[in-house]
Each structure stands twice: as C-alpha cells, then as structure tokens.
Enzyme design. Sequence first.
Site, short mmCIF file in Angstrom:
data_model
loop_
_atom_site.label_atom_id
_atom_site.label_comp_id
_atom_site.label_asym_id
_atom_site.label_seq_id
_atom_site.Cartn_x
_atom_site.Cartn_y
_atom_site.Cartn_z
N HIS A 127 0.86 -1.19 0.00
CA HIS A 127 0.00 0.00 0.00
C HIS A 127 0.89 1.24 0.00
CE1 HIS A 127 -3.35 -2.62 1.88
NE2 HIS A 127 -3.55 -2.49 0.58
N GLU A 158 1.86 3.75 3.09
CA GLU A 158 2.38 3.19 4.33
C GLU A 158 3.91 3.21 4.30
OE1 GLU A 158 0.31 -0.59 4.52
OE2 GLU A 158 -1.64 0.41 4.39
N ARG A 191 -3.20 4.91 -1.96
CA ARG A 191 -3.06 3.53 -1.43
C ARG A 191 -2.82 2.49 -2.52
NH1 ARG A 191 -5.62 0.02 2.77
NH2 ARG A 191 -6.61 -1.76 1.79
N HIS A 227 2.92 -3.73 6.70
CA HIS A 227 1.90 -2.70 6.46
C HIS A 227 1.92 -1.70 7.61
CE1 HIS A 227 -0.45 -5.23 3.47
NE2 HIS A 227 0.31 -6.14 4.05
N ALA A 228 1.03 -0.72 7.53
CA ALA A 228 0.78 0.20 8.64
C ALA A 228 -0.64 0.72 8.47
CB ALA A 228 1.78 1.37 8.60
N GLU A 251 1.23 -5.05 11.01
CA GLU A 251 0.72 -3.68 10.93
C GLU A 251 1.58 -2.89 11.91
OE1 GLU A 251 -1.59 -2.34 9.04
OE2 GLU A 251 -2.61 -4.08 8.20
#
Length: 376
Positions: free
Chosen positions: A135, A138, A193, A263-264, A337
Amino acid sequence: LQVGLWQPSSISHVTEGTVMDVHIPWNSSQMLLAYFQQESIQYKVLVADLQKEIEKLHGYRSSRKRRSVPGYNYEVYHSLEEIQKWMLQMNSTHSDFVYVFSIGKSYEKRPLFVLQLGKKYRQYKRAVWIDCGIHAREWIGPAFCQWFVKEAVETYKSDPIMRRLLNQLIIYVMPVLNVDGYHYSWTTDRLWRKTRSKGSQFYCRGVDANRNWKVNWCNEGASSHPCDDTYCGPFPESEPEVKAVANFLHKHRRRIKAYLSFHAYAQMLLYPYSYTYAMIPNFNCVESAAYNAVIALQSAYGVRYTHGPASSTLYVSSGSSMDWAYKNGIPYAFAFELRDTGHYGFLLPESLIKPTCAETMLAVKTITMHLMKKCH
C-alpha cells in the site's frame, strides 16, 4: 460529505461500536463535528492540520538534502528513486551476500527489484520472503525493509542470530512492491493507497494490491467498484506487480517457508486466515511464533502489539497476499501492521523510524528462528 477512511479500510467493516479513523476536507470539518455532537458520537481530533504535517515532512526533506549527510540515512523516508539506487549500491558493495534482481515490470514499466540475502556456499537452502510497500501511503514499510537489509549486512559478524539466519536461509527482501503507487504518493498524493493501473470503463485509477490475489477473490472486505480504496481489480492478479510476486513465490514455494508482509498502521501481528474465521491446520505452531514475536518486540520499548488471525483480530478481507502465500504451501505467513495506533497514522514521523524498525527486527528474528525448528 466525503471522508477518507484510514482505519478500517472499507466501509463494509463499520458496524455499531467500531472505532474509525477518518480524514476530512478542512471546509467540511465544522459540519461533521457539529453532527457528531448532535448525535452524541464520541470523537477525538488526532491531526488538526493534515496538510501542515505533510508539508512539514517535505520541508524537512529539502533542508536535509542541502545538508547532504554522507552515507545512506536509514532514519528518514526515501523516494523510490533513492531506494532503487540504494539497492543497486548494496549489490555492488556487499556482493558476498547481497544480490539484486528484477522479477518483472510494474504497470508503468518500472523494474520490480528484489534483494537476495544470504551466504552462497550451500546449494539448497530454505528461504524467507519479506515484502513492504504493498500500500503506497504506508511509508514505514519500505523504511523497515531497508533497515532489515542494513542490519543483516552490519551485524552479520557481531550477532550470532543474524549470522545463523544468513548462513542457513536465503532471505528475499522486496522493499517496495507497489512501485508506481509509492512513487505517486511522493509526487502527487501522499495518501494514495492503490496501484496506478488504468481500467477502460472508469476514470478512477488503481487496484488495491492486497485484494488482488487469487484466494477467495473479491468477496467480503473487497470492493468491485474501481473508485474504492479496496477495489479488487477486474480479475485476480490483474496487477503486473501482484502477478510477478505470485509467480516468483509459486516457483520457489517448496523452499520458501515464511512469508512476511509489512503494512501500517495498527500495531498488530496477523496470520491467516483473513477471508474466513476458520482455524489454520498448523495453528499452534504459528500462534506460538506470533506470541513470542510480540513479546520480543515489546521488550525493546514497551510497545504492545495485538496478535492473532487477521479475520478476528483486524477484519475479514479477501484476496490478500498473506492468505495466498499460506494457501500455496508457505507454512508461516504473517502480516505486520506497524506503528502506530492512529495518533500519526500514515504520517508516522521520521523520528519514530528507528525505534519502530529496531523493535520489529526482534519480532522478525523470533519468527525466522522458529523456522530452524521442526515445527510446521
């Protein structure tokens, strides 16, 4: 009134009692806050001026460029061009155990570079795959992938765990999977994104590269509308970036024992399944690896991560890379995450890159050490 969803990523995950992070245009903020008060909806302003925060980062970058620090700075965010240049540099300066190769081209014809880490003296070795930046917005993901490579190179001699990993495993690291989207998040829209592919029917561009995999494709948690952030694409693996990674993983699936995707944000360590509440067959093994990883992570700065199956810990989503990896025979599949839980969200300051990466390293080492055991 249009709001941008930060957490959760899709409106389908919003039910009564859901805590949401949204960003709103400045000219409609008063109207929305008045509505919240009228309906007795609790709210908290996390970032008062998003534009100012974005400009602050860019202003800091240009002043940093003028200072021109010698060497590569791992405690700042880097553009795609800088990252790709760095990858080639690592290949030439550490050719004894860093090898860079391309697994294909993106929609906009950028190379999809992967770094291979490990001592080359053994013919057949088990492997670990690490990817970041699926994404675009991120940014802490690609920062971690670079940090991981730096640590591998710098601590190989001094850290017995790192030495063991690199002697016994091949580690593939893809710092930016969604190269076009990441580039676009630097040049045009910081909060972009998706990928940047163009469909024929709609003016909206891009596909959610983490809803485009051939596993329970385009069901719950994914959207069939091209303008949505969680758009699953016109068909599975429609995105050349996803197809290239899927092809590579499939080809090497017998030797790849762990798939780690970064991810984040949410401070979570997730494992399959995302698309169903069913329990995976090797649950005990994966759960113990995740539990030990979050304990190790917390030991650095006291930061707490939640861990568990993605569907019940975060939300149900279909077509994810983690589920695909697991379904294709990779026994350890995880999605991290990273920081934080919403105070900065996607705009995690550069001052937090180092602690975030340092603690995450402990979790990754813990998971990879599990591979050395017979537990599958």
